[in-house]
Design a protein around this motif. Structure first.
Motif: not given
Length: 76
Positions: A8-11, A57-61, A66-68, A4-6
């Motif tokens: 959030a950082i990516l978002n 980034l959105a695709s990566y998440i 995760g959820h971008a 969740k931390k990663v």
């Protein structure tokens, strides 16, 4: 799986890239209306590049479980 931390950082970075794209787009539009076609073209290209960063980034998440989140961006 992203923590969740990663996630959030990516978002947060998704938001920065999207805002940067809008900022370049705003500057490009201004330059174009003032007759600065060369700089306008460069700024439009920069806007596209920032948008591509956001999309990657959105695709990566999403691909990692995760959820971008694509937020609303402040007007530059």
């Amino acid at each position: 799986m992203l923590s969740k931390k990663v996630e959030a950082i990516l978002n947060a970075q998704v938001e920065k890239e999207g805002y940067s794209s809008n900022l370049y787009l705003s500057m490009a539009s201004w330059a174009e209306t003032k007759g600065y076609s060369g700089i306008a073209a460069w700024l439009y290209a920069q806007a596209d590049e920032e948008k591509m960063h956001m999309l990657k980034l959105a695709s990566y998440i999403n691909e990692r479980g995760g959820h971008a989140i694509i937020p609303a961006f402040k007007q530059p």
